[in-house]
Design an enzyme around this catalytic site. Structure first.
Site, PDB file in Angstrom:
ATOM      1  CB  SER A 111      50.892  35.906  50.789  1.00 11.39           C
ATOM      2  OG  SER A 111      50.117  34.852  51.296  1.00 11.39           O
ATOM      3  CB  SER A 112      46.950  34.215  48.583  1.00 10.28           C
ATOM      4  OG  SER A 112      45.723  33.705  48.103  1.00 10.28           O
ATOM      5  CB  SER A 113      45.340  38.062  46.024  1.00  8.88           C
ATOM      6  OG  SER A 113      45.116  39.101  45.106  1.00  8.88           O
TER       7      SER A 113
END
Length: 420
Positions: A149-151
């Site tokens: 998720s995200s990074s």
């Protein structure tokens, strides 16, 4: 007498083991375990692993990576991968990033070392974790997958570009294309060319070339990619989903026109490009993925769940009754979860939405994460199984700013529950 019996038992176990028969051992509750000394670790990362009690001889391996400011244990608690591992017998690796990048600790997707196969930094550390699990737990080298998720979604793109011979597929939530960040100064926050404004725009071939250059001379099969993004994401612009699609379709030599489109769930608009790339646009979602049911969709794409979860609670097989006791700026909420189906539910996660202004301060009979907004409650060890017709009671204490309404929109293991 005790010593003699102990020695005899040891001899019997040894004989059975040599004969290829593994004697039954008492059942134990699987838990998240930190692993140290797992191999080459230039990123100085921490490693946690979740190994379900029941698994095949060669289990699949899923590397599940958190967003900036998070941690492996936090992603374990706040996502559905561990409960699905209990149901489907795969091992989950939860890396913890150690690189400070303005948003807390993030996975390194910006340095030169992180953009070259074997160059060092976090990608090498993650491959060491996979190697350790393969050697220690007999993981299947042909079923290794990445998600995040995200990074962690950004690092999913990295791992598939750098190590196509290690990973067979990936599912990137709210990520960016491989080689999007120029350097550490280009990483958010700040004036990033990658995520600033509408996001960086390159041609499909330019994006594809960056992947091909990451492992020069590689001619083997490429891992397929699943991409997720919320249409209201302003932190990592939604426009970058299209850039990811362009990168991976070009890597596979596919057209930019999807071969099919559909809506698997309300608000989930999916575009498929042959069977190698698929992209999900989540209507109205901000920087908040994965939400309930998305982990299972990723596992189906990986092939761990064949054609769908073989043991899901079907629609109408769960009910939740919420009771709230409020005062001044505080409240307690009790949630009774009932299995209204005909099969036992083994391992569960209950997702629900808190009213605006509410923040959970403590809870009982479940682990809650995050403390605001859309929350996921994961079963405790003593209440993991809900027999047909039976209920489990969980609850939490919260503070509020005036809205003491009960939580809403309950889903159990990705399936909507009735309320009453």
């Amino acid at each position: 007498m005790t010593t003699r019996r102990t020695t005899l038992s040891a001899i019997i176990i040894a004989v059975l083991t040599l004969a290829g028969v593994v004697p039954a051992t008492p059942a134990s509750a699987a838990s998240l375990v930190e692993v140290t000394g797992f191999g080459d670790n230039p990123g100085r990362m921490r490693m946690h692993v979740y190994v379900p009690d029941t698994r095949p001889a060669k289990p699949a391996i899923v590397v599940a990576m958190h967003g900036c400011g998070g941690s492996g244990p936090g992603f374990y608690s706040g996502s559905e991968f561990a409960s699905l591992a209990d149901r489907h017998g795969f091992i989950v690796i939860y890396p913890s990033a150690q690189q400070e990048a303005g948003f807390g600790k993030c996975f390194d997707t910006w340095s030169d070392a992180a953009k070259r196969r074997g160059g060092g930094s976090d990608p090498v550390s993650i491959v060491s974790m996979v190697t350790h699990v393969r050697q220690r737990h007999g993981g299947d080298p042909d079923r290794v997958f990445a998600t995040g998720s995200s990074s962690g979604g950004m690092m999913t793109n990295e791992m598939l570009a750098l190590y196509p011979d290690v990973f067979k597929a990936g599912a990137a939530f709210m990520g960016v294309p491989f080689h999007c960040f120029a350097n550490a100064a280009d990483y958010p926050p700040g004036s990033s060319r990658c995520t600033g404004g509408g996001g960086l725009n390159r041609t499909p071939q330019e994006w594809g070339n960056l992947v091909r250059q990451a492992y020069p001379g590689y001619t083997g099969p490429r891992p397929k990619m699943q991409l997720w993004h919320g249409t209201a994401d302003t932190l990592v612009p939604y426009s970058l989903l299209q850039e990811e699609v362009e990168q991976w379709t070009d890597v596979f030599g596919l057209s930019q026109t999807p071969t099919s489109t559909d809506t698997p769930r309300t608000g989930w608009n999916r575009s498929r490009y042959s069977n190698q790339v698929e992209a999900y646009s989540i209507q109205g979602a901000g920087h908040s993925l994965p939400s309930s049911g998305m982990a299972a969709a990723a596992l189906e794409f990986f092939g761990i769940i064949g054609g769908g979860d073989p043991n899901p609670p079907t629609p109408g097989t769960c009910a939740v009754k919420a009771t709230v006791n409020a005062w001044n700026n505080g409240l307690t909420a009790n949630l009774a979860i009932t299995n209204t189906g005909t099969a036992a539910i083994n391992g569960w996660s209950l997702a629900f939405t808190l009213a605006g202004g509410q923040t959970i301060t403590s809870g009982w009979n479940a682990a809650y994460s995050p403390s605001t907004g859309q929350v996921t409650a994961r079963n405790a060890g003593h209440n993991a199984t809900i027999p047909p017709g039976r209920s489990v009671d969980i609850g939490f204490q919260a503070v509020h700013t005036g809205n003491a309404a009960a939580p809403s929109s309950f889903t159990l293991n990705g399936t909507a529950c009735s309320t009453g």
